[in-house]
Design a protein around this motif. Structure first.
Motif, PDB file in Angstrom:
ATOM      1  N   ALA A   1      60.777   5.760  58.400  1.00 13.36           N
ATOM      2  CA  ALA A   1      61.738   6.067  59.710  1.00 13.36           C
ATOM      3  C   ALA A   1      62.820   4.915  60.128  1.00 13.36           C
ATOM      4  N   THR A   2      63.708   5.610  60.623  1.00 12.68           N
ATOM      5  CA  THR A   2      64.800   4.546  61.186  1.00 12.68           C
ATOM      6  C   THR A   2      65.092   4.969  62.625  1.00 12.68           C
ATOM      7  N   CYS A   3      65.903   4.716  63.265  1.00 12.89           N
ATOM      8  CA  CYS A   3      66.286   5.477  64.888  1.00 12.89           C
ATOM      9  C   CYS A   3      66.627   6.786  64.722  1.00 12.89           C
ATOM     10  N   THR A   4      67.304   7.113  63.691  1.00 15.01           N
ATOM     11  CA  THR A   4      68.050   8.335  63.750  1.00 15.01           C
ATOM     12  C   THR A   4      67.752   9.417  62.453  1.00 15.01           C
ATOM     13  N   SER A   5      66.580   8.839  61.575  1.00 18.81           N
ATOM     14  CA  SER A   5      66.262   9.497  60.390  1.00 18.81           C
ATOM     15  C   SER A   5      64.857   9.215  59.902  1.00 18.81           C
ATOM     16  N   VAL A   6      64.164  10.483  59.383  1.00 17.09           N
ATOM     17  CA  VAL A   6      62.765  10.213  58.506  1.00 17.09           C
ATOM     18  C   VAL A   6      62.986  10.814  57.298  1.00 17.09           C
ATOM     19  N   THR A   7      62.324  10.096  56.427  1.00 19.90           N
ATOM     20  CA  THR A   7      62.350  10.257  54.982  1.00 19.90           C
ATOM     21  C   THR A   7      60.800  10.712  54.454  1.00 19.90           C
ATOM     22  N   ILE A   8      60.684  11.682  54.137  1.00 17.22           N
ATOM     23  CA  ILE A   8      59.413  11.896  53.434  1.00 17.22           C
ATOM     24  C   ILE A   8      59.469  12.189  51.760  1.00 17.22           C
ATOM     25  N   LYS A   9      58.516  11.716  51.199  1.00 19.40           N
ATOM     26  CA  LYS A   9      58.250  11.288  49.675  1.00 19.40           C
ATOM     27  C   LYS A   9      57.335  12.098  49.155  1.00 19.40           C
TER      28      LYS A   9
ATOM     29  N   LYS B   1      60.970   8.827  69.434  1.00 22.09           N
ATOM     30  CA  LYS B   1      60.098   9.869  69.199  1.00 22.09           C
ATOM     31  C   LYS B   1      59.179   9.981  68.285  1.00 22.09           C
ATOM     32  N   THR B   2      58.044  10.602  68.620  1.00 23.01           N
ATOM     33  CA  THR B   2      56.801  10.780  67.623  1.00 23.01           C
ATOM     34  C   THR B   2      57.039  12.220  66.877  1.00 23.01           C
ATOM     35  N   TYR B   3      56.941  12.203  65.686  1.00 19.87           N
ATOM     36  CA  TYR B   3      56.872  13.725  64.886  1.00 19.87           C
ATOM     37  C   TYR B   3      55.896  13.746  64.011  1.00 19.87           C
TER      38      TYR B   3
ATOM     39  N   GLY C   1      49.297  18.123  54.288  1.00 21.51           N
ATOM     40  CA  GLY C   1      48.442  17.257  55.329  1.00 21.51           C
ATOM     41  C   GLY C   1      49.546  17.001  56.441  1.00 21.51           C
ATOM     42  N   LYS C   2      48.901  16.459  57.397  1.00 19.57           N
ATOM     43  CA  LYS C   2      49.811  16.182  58.544  1.00 19.57           C
ATOM     44  C   LYS C   2      50.231  14.827  58.649  1.00 19.57           C
ATOM     45  N   HIS C   3      51.582  14.535  58.491  1.00 18.22           N
ATOM     46  CA  HIS C   3      51.842  13.242  58.496  1.00 18.22           C
ATOM     47  C   HIS C   3      52.816  12.669  59.540  1.00 18.22           C
ATOM     48  N   LYS C   4      52.214  11.771  60.374  1.00 19.37           N
ATOM     49  CA  LYS C   4      52.764  11.252  61.827  1.00 19.37           C
ATOM     50  C   LYS C   4      53.441  10.076  61.677  1.00 19.37           C
ATOM     51  N   ILE C   5      54.657  10.005  62.354  1.00 17.73           N
ATOM     52  CA  ILE C   5      55.495   8.753  62.560  1.00 17.73           C
ATOM     53  C   ILE C   5      56.493   8.770  63.688  1.00 17.73           C
ATOM     54  N   LYS C   6      56.778   7.542  64.155  1.00 13.08           N
ATOM     55  CA  LYS C   6      57.522   7.578  65.128  1.00 13.08           C
ATOM     56  C   LYS C   6      58.793   6.943  64.727  1.00 13.08           C
ATOM     57  N   THR C   7      59.984   7.420  65.328  1.00 15.06           N
ATOM     58  CA  THR C   7      61.075   6.859  64.815  1.00 15.06           C
ATOM     59  C   THR C   7      61.790   5.656  65.528  1.00 15.06           C
ATOM     60  N   GLY C   8      62.277   4.709  64.704  1.00 14.09           N
ATOM     61  CA  GLY C   8      62.552   3.378  65.164  1.00 14.09           C
ATOM     62  C   GLY C   8      62.875   2.344  64.138  1.00 14.09           C
ATOM     63  N   LEU C   9      63.052   1.313  64.518  1.00 19.53           N
ATOM     64  CA  LEU C   9      63.462   0.158  63.358  1.00 19.53           C
ATOM     65  C   LEU C   9      62.277  -0.374  62.884  1.00 19.53           C
ATOM     66  N   GLU C  10      62.191  -0.554  61.525  1.00 20.32           N
ATOM     67  CA  GLU C  10      61.234  -1.293  61.000  1.00 20.32           C
ATOM     68  C   GLU C  10      61.494  -2.934  61.421  1.00 20.32           C
ATOM     69  N   LYS C  11      60.283  -3.491  61.441  1.00 20.83           N
ATOM     70  CA  LYS C  11      60.122  -4.945  61.832  1.00 20.83           C
ATOM     71  C   LYS C  11      60.786  -5.923  61.031  1.00 20.83           C
ATOM     72  N   PRO C  12      61.634  -6.750  61.135  1.00 23.32           N
ATOM     73  CA  PRO C  12      62.305  -7.565  60.162  1.00 23.32           C
ATOM     74  C   PRO C  12      61.387  -8.983  59.927  1.00 23.32           C
ATOM     75  N   VAL C  13      61.713  -9.720  59.148  1.00 26.88           N
ATOM     76  CA  VAL C  13      61.374 -11.057  58.708  1.00 26.88           C
ATOM     77  C   VAL C  13      62.403 -11.948  58.820  1.00 26.88           C
ATOM     78  N   PHE C  14      62.029 -13.400  59.158  1.00 22.20           N
ATOM     79  CA  PHE C  14      62.906 -14.488  58.663  1.00 22.20           C
ATOM     80  C   PHE C  14      62.943 -14.657  57.046  1.00 22.20           C
ATOM     81  N   ALA C  15      64.256 -14.935  56.774  1.00 25.82           N
ATOM     82  CA  ALA C  15      64.217 -15.299  55.354  1.00 25.82           C
ATOM     83  C   ALA C  15      63.951 -16.627  55.354  1.00 25.82           C
ATOM     84  N   LEU C  16      64.153 -17.351  56.373  1.00 25.04           N
ATOM     85  CA  LEU C  16      63.713 -18.821  56.329  1.00 25.04           C
ATOM     86  C   LEU C  16      63.598 -19.393  57.858  1.00 25.04           C
ATOM     87  N   CYS C  17      62.488 -20.118  57.977  1.00 29.03           N
ATOM     88  CA  CYS C  17      62.248 -20.664  59.397  1.00 29.03           C
ATOM     89  C   CYS C  17      61.561 -21.801  59.116  1.00 29.03           C
TER      90      CYS C  17
END
Length: 552
Positions: free
Chosen positions: A44-52, A98-100, A121-137
């Motif tokens: 999910a992103t803030c504005t979309s959900v993709t199911i594969k 939101k949770t869908y 099956g029932k596949h639950k997810i909340k829309t939002g941004l995935e957490k980032p990572v530092f490329a360098l710290c």
């Protein structure tokens, strides 16, 4: 993995065809069984959900995608019917935060009848941004340096800082109003302290700011300034080149020079502003003088410059003429098993007392090793090549080397100045595997067995001369000679298959001659022992034929 459909109808049709031969009546086919899709990923992103889901092997299969706010019966809404063969669907009608709940059903129309699978099956997810990572710290010369990659689904980032890394201890350090890749340096740190950092991705939608979960906490210990190591100084045409290893977490280096190396005689001659600047050329050094060099690394923390201790000093005489060592060519690659490649090693401007150090694959080749056949043989078993000096073709400045291939592999021949390790040349030698590498083992093995059998035959023939009953010794001798003849024929046949390519090489001709000479001696001995009546004279002739080759 493709999901396979088990069609009862197709099985029944096959049975109908077979059974009809025997005029047996068959009932109508059962319904097609459509397995439920297997969902492989939900994102999910803030504005979309993709199911594969996994791919089916039925090209006519379509899929129905449903969504619910709770997943309870009666709350499902059909979002779409996909094209045939689809493996994913993206829902762009969701709201941020939101949770869908999603499910998928496989759908097939066969012979006018509609078939629908169970829910995936029932596949639950909340829309939002995935957490980032530092490329360098990491520690930098001016503090803690953080870098991040671009995010097409984000409009910005927020960096947080903590002294403990525990919940409630985090404070906002920097707000970045761009989703592009970037970097930030926290210069408000103190040597000896520990800090923690994390980052969130953000996106503004309809005036509301949405933030991703926090990245993992990155622990940074602000270490003291490290001392530069592995100092080297070498005199060259344009001055003395002073160098050392890179020191991580520094802003740069200060370089000092002295003519005595004693305390209070050092003069700062250069300052660098990058921890990558690990070499400096002193163009003011006078020819023939002895100099000492040292270096310090430094950090700039909270606006103050903090220096390391001085590195161990290094001594150098600024020579008027710089020694040179070069290989021509610097890289060679063998094409054939018996090939020898000529290389020139040029050594110039060496003092009478100077020498060079030679090593193959890091193993130093000394006079002691070269004069000890056992040690040299043991060492060369590990090498893919060896070198030979062609004294006649060499000059005062240039050594003519012949590089001899030993076995498949890749190695290096390094020649360096005995006093100045920075003056050196490296020859890279590549020995790709060729067909003869494997066949040579068979050829040599058969040759060895042939020679061994010929020796056995010679001993048995000598026994026969002195024996009253020569029959047993002669029979065994002839058996050994025939065995030797077989081994040598095998070696010759395989070796001769390379004649067109390798007959130009002396080493190949030597092996060929060895096989031929031994084979001829064995055949001549067999001829001497082929008569119906074998006399001592025949036996002695056979021994003489074998001895002529074996003793040689």
């Amino acid at each position: 993995m493709k999901k396979k459909l088990l069609s009862v109808l197709s099985i029944v049709m096959v049975l109908l065809t077979v059974v009809s031969t025997f005029a047996v009546a068959v009932s109508a086919a059962e319904p097609v069984e459509v397995p439920a899709p297997e969902v492989t990923k939900l994102s999910a992103t803030c504005t979309s959900v993709t199911i594969k889901w996994e791919e089916y092997n039925d090209e006519d299969m379509t899929f129905l995608v449903y969504r619910s706010a709770t997943g309870k019966a009666g709350t499902w809404k059909k979002l779409a019917q996909t094209k045939a063969g689809a493996t994913s669907y993206t829902d762009k009608t969701v709201a941020p935060g939101k949770t869908y709940v999603y499910t998928v059903k496989a759908y097939l129309v066969f012979d006018g009848t509609k078939y629908l699978s169970d829910m995936s099956g029932k596949h639950k997810i909340k829309t939002g941004l995935e957490k980032p990572v530092f490329a360098l710290c990491g520690n930098g010369g001016k503090g803690v340096v953080m870098k991040w990659d671009a995010r097409s689904d984000a409009s910005g980032f927020i960096i947080y800082k903590s002294l403990t890394g525990k919940a409630g201890s985090w404070s906002r350090l920097k707000v970045i109003n761009s989703g592009k890749a970037g970097s930030y340096t926290d210069s408000k740190v103190e040597i000896g302290k520990t800090y923690y950092y994390c980052i969130k991705a953000t996106k503004t939608i309809g005036g509301t700011l949405y933030a991703s979960p926090s990245s993992k906490a990155y622990k940074m210990v602000i270490m003291d300034v490290a001392v530069p190591q592995n100092l080297k100084a070498i005199a060259k045409k344009d001055g003395v080149v002073f160098s050392f290893d890179k020191v991580l977490g520094t802003a740069g280096y200060a370089i000092y020079r002295s003519e005595t190396g004693k305390a209070k005689t050092w003069t700062k001659i250069a300052m660098t502003k990058s921890n990558n600047s690990t070499a400096y050329t002193d163009t003011t050094a006078e020819e023939g003088k002895i100099y000492y060099y040292t270096a310090k690394s430094y950090k700039e923390v909270n606006g103050e410059r903090k220096y390391s201790e001085s590195s161990p000093k290094v001594r150098i005489m600024n020579l008027a003429v710089v020694p040179e060592i070069t290989f021509e060519p610097a890289t060679i690659e063998f094409k054939d098993y018996f090939e020898t490649i000529k290389v020139n090693l040029t050594i110039k401007n060496m003092d009478e007392d100077d020498d060079v150090v030679i090593s193959i694959d890091g193993n130093r080749i000394t006079e002691e090793i070269l004069n000890d056949e056992e040690k040299l043989a043991e060492l060369t078993e590990k090498f893919c090549f060896i070198y030979i000096v062609d004294e006649k073709a060499s000059t005062d400045d240039t050594l003519a080397l012949e590089i001899v291939r030993l076995q498949p592999g890749e190695g290096t021949l390094k020649v360096e100045h005995s006093r100045y390790s920075d003056i050196y040349a490296v020859l890279t030698v590549k020995c790709p595997e060729v067909p003869y590498d494997k066949d040579a083992e068979k050829i040599i093995a058969d040759l060895d067995l042939g020679v061994e059998a010929a020796l056995n035959a010679e001993n048995l023939l000598n026994d026969a001369i002195d024996a009253e009953d020569k029959t047993a010794a002669l029979d065994n001798a002839i058996k050994q000679l025939k065995a030797a003849d077989g081994y040598l024929a095998s070696a010759k046949g395989l070796n001769d298959s390379y004649k067109a390519d390798y007959d130009k090489y002396e080493d190949y001709k030597t092996i060929t001659k060895l096989i031929d000479d031994c084979a001829d001696a064995v055949k001549d001995a067999l001829d001497d022992l082929s008569g119906e009546t074998i006399t001592d004279s025949n036996i002695k002739d056979a021994i003489r034929e074998l001895a002529t080759f074996l003793e040689a």
